[in-house]
Enzyme design. Structure first.
Site, mmCIF file in Angstrom:
data_model
loop_
_atom_site.group_PDB
_atom_site.id
_atom_site.type_symbol
_atom_site.label_atom_id
_atom_site.label_comp_id
_atom_site.label_asym_id
_atom_site.label_seq_id
_atom_site.Cartn_x
_atom_site.Cartn_y
_atom_site.Cartn_z
ATOM 1 N N GLY A 182 0.946 -1.086 -0.123
ATOM 2 C CA GLY A 182 0.094 0.583 0.289
ATOM 3 C C GLY A 182 0.691 1.521 -0.480
ATOM 4 O O GLY A 182 0.223 2.308 0.547
ATOM 5 N N SER A 183 1.716 1.528 -0.853
ATOM 6 C CA SER A 183 2.487 2.629 -0.615
ATOM 7 C C SER A 183 1.690 3.854 -1.375
ATOM 8 O O SER A 183 2.524 4.804 -1.327
ATOM 9 C CB SER A 183 4.015 1.766 -1.327
ATOM 10 O OG SER A 183 4.153 1.636 -2.818
ATOM 11 N N LEU A 241 -10.208 -8.666 -12.319
ATOM 12 C CA LEU A 241 -12.222 -8.065 -12.053
ATOM 13 C C LEU A 241 -12.906 -8.545 -13.255
ATOM 14 O O LEU A 241 -12.316 -8.559 -14.394
ATOM 15 C CB LEU A 241 -11.879 -6.582 -12.099
ATOM 16 C CG LEU A 241 -11.143 -5.791 -10.558
ATOM 17 C CD1 LEU A 241 -11.264 -4.309 -10.604
ATOM 18 C CD2 LEU A 241 -12.755 -6.314 -9.568
ATOM 19 N N ASN A 269 -6.098 3.055 -11.472
ATOM 20 C CA ASN A 269 -5.038 2.361 -11.829
ATOM 21 C C ASN A 269 -4.130 2.639 -11.900
ATOM 22 O O ASN A 269 -3.919 3.496 -12.757
ATOM 23 C CB ASN A 269 -5.595 1.110 -12.919
ATOM 24 C CG ASN A 269 -4.036 -0.379 -12.148
ATOM 25 O OD1 ASN A 269 -4.192 -0.690 -11.318
ATOM 26 N ND2 ASN A 269 -3.257 -0.662 -13.155
ATOM 27 N N HIS A 283 -0.059 1.392 -13.202
ATOM 28 C CA HIS A 283 0.577 0.791 -13.415
ATOM 29 C C HIS A 283 1.688 1.124 -13.762
ATOM 30 O O HIS A 283 2.331 2.039 -14.199
ATOM 31 C CB HIS A 283 -0.004 0.380 -14.759
ATOM 32 C CG HIS A 283 0.511 -1.434 -15.173
ATOM 33 N ND1 HIS A 283 0.308 -2.159 -15.028
ATOM 34 C CD2 HIS A 283 2.017 -1.341 -16.052
ATOM 35 C CE1 HIS A 283 1.930 -2.709 -16.015
ATOM 36 N NE2 HIS A 283 1.859 -2.141 -16.915
ATOM 37 N N ASP A 285 -5.187 -3.171 -18.372
ATOM 38 C CA ASP A 285 -3.840 -1.753 -18.673
ATOM 39 C C ASP A 285 -4.236 -1.356 -19.738
ATOM 40 O O ASP A 285 -3.084 -1.497 -19.981
ATOM 41 C CB ASP A 285 -2.250 -2.450 -18.468
ATOM 42 C CG ASP A 285 -2.268 -3.750 -17.226
ATOM 43 O OD1 ASP A 285 -2.596 -2.863 -16.315
ATOM 44 O OD2 ASP A 285 -1.201 -4.268 -17.121
ATOM 45 N N GLU A 309 5.745 6.982 -9.174
ATOM 46 C CA GLU A 309 4.199 6.462 -9.106
ATOM 47 C C GLU A 309 3.546 7.435 -8.066
ATOM 48 O O GLU A 309 2.439 7.826 -8.180
ATOM 49 C CB GLU A 309 4.479 5.243 -8.583
ATOM 50 C CG GLU A 309 4.556 4.481 -9.410
ATOM 51 C CD GLU A 309 4.190 2.817 -9.618
ATOM 52 O OE1 GLU A 309 3.296 2.551 -8.757
ATOM 53 O OE2 GLU A 309 5.454 2.110 -9.635
HETATM 54 C C1 GAR Z 1 2.932 -0.792 -7.634
HETATM 55 O O1 GAR Z 1 4.052 -0.732 -8.134
HETATM 56 C C2 GAR Z 1 1.893 -0.839 -9.072
HETATM 57 O O2 GAR Z 1 2.216 0.055 -9.788
HETATM 58 C C3 GAR Z 1 2.174 -1.464 -9.587
HETATM 59 O O3 GAR Z 1 1.934 -2.450 -8.205
HETATM 60 C C4 GAR Z 1 2.837 -1.888 -7.051
HETATM 61 C C5 GAR Z 1 1.624 -1.846 -5.592
HETATM 62 O O4 GAR Z 1 2.621 -1.478 -4.831
HETATM 63 N N1 GAR Z 1 0.278 -1.920 -9.722
HETATM 64 C C6 GAR Z 1 0.872 -3.057 -10.907
HETATM 65 O O5 GAR Z 1 1.456 -3.896 -11.408
HETATM 66 C C7 GAR Z 1 -0.579 -3.582 -11.483
HETATM 67 N N2 GAR Z 1 -1.084 -3.943 -13.059
HETATM 68 P P1 GAR Z 1 2.145 -0.645 -3.847
HETATM 69 O O6 GAR Z 1 1.249 -1.523 -2.973
HETATM 70 O O7 GAR Z 1 3.131 -0.230 -2.900
HETATM 71 O O8 GAR Z 1 1.312 0.688 -4.034
#
Ligand code: GAR
Length: 226
Positions: A24-25, A106, A120, A122, A158, A187
């Protein structure tokens, strides 16, 4: 999106749920970014499909309500799992969903129901490197820049309309983990910024692409390698 105003003519904040499966960053970045009184959205709920997601504790410590709907007992019954999620989302009056590392496919029905209201992030410059292992894909392709994309969710994975992207260099010697860490910093900057745009009503989807009324095109150039 319909405009929601109070009787005093002020715009009400959009009520946002963040869906997570892990650390969950991005969730934390959204919570932090949405703290400002002028931010057009408030994070009212963090919903996890994994009871042990580290992000749940983080959300609670930040004072955000959390819910867990364990997807495991639902097995292949994706519609049943989503019906349970929808009940929680409805109960919390959610206007917008942000997926933040939500690792569960989903159904088209759920995606259509939230069409234009679900974002979302990515970790690649879409449309390049969709799906799994985007950093490995980027390194194997030998690209010299990579980055992250905030996009609306559509049934094709995506592939939805792009709201915002951020770019970082790819350096010789990068491993997928090193590149992932560099991309993650961008991000955390673009997700709150993109949510601000969407929640303020500045983004409209036209012919499958986002048009944004309130921003100007910057003139920054990133050349890699230098
Ligand atoms: C993030 O890097 C996000 O972009 C990726 O998962 C990670 C979650 O990190 N998402 C995907 O790859 C979706 N296709 P987080 O839990 O620290 O936010």
């Amino acid at each position: 999106m319909t405009d929601i105003s109070t009787s005093h003519g002020e715009r009400m904040k959009r009520r946002v749920a963040i869906l997570i499966s892990g650390r969950g960053s991005n969730m934390a970045a959204l919570i932090e970014g949405a703290r400002g009184t002028d931010f057009p959205a408030e994070i009212v709920l963090v919903l996890s499909n994994k009871p042990d997601a580290a992000g749940l504790d983080r959300a609670r410590r930040a004072g955000i309500a959390t819910e867990t709907i364990d997807s495991k007992p639902f097995g292949k019954d994706r519609a049943g799992f989503e019906a349970a999620m929808q009940t929680v989302l409805d109960a919390n009056g959610i206007d917008l969903i942000c997926l933040g590392g939500f690792m569960r496919l989903l159904t088209n029905a759920f995606v259509d129901r939230w069409s234009g209201r679900m974002l979302n992030i990515h970790p690649s410059l879409l449309p390049s490197f969709r799906g799994l292992d985007p950093h490995g894909q980027a390194l194997r392709a030998g690209v010299k820049v990579s980055g992250a994309t905030v996009h609306f969710v559509t049934p094709e994975m995506d592939a939805g309309p792009i709201v915002m992207q951020g770019v970082v260099p790819v350096c010789d010697g990068d491993t997928p983990d090193v590149l992932a860490a560099r991309v993650l910093t961008v991000e955390h900057r673009i997700y709150p910024a993109a949510l601000r745009l969407v929640a303020s009503g500045a983004v409209r989807i036209e012919g499958g692409v986002c048009r944004i009324t309130t921003t100007t095109c910057g003139d920054d150039t990133l050349i890699a390698p230098r």
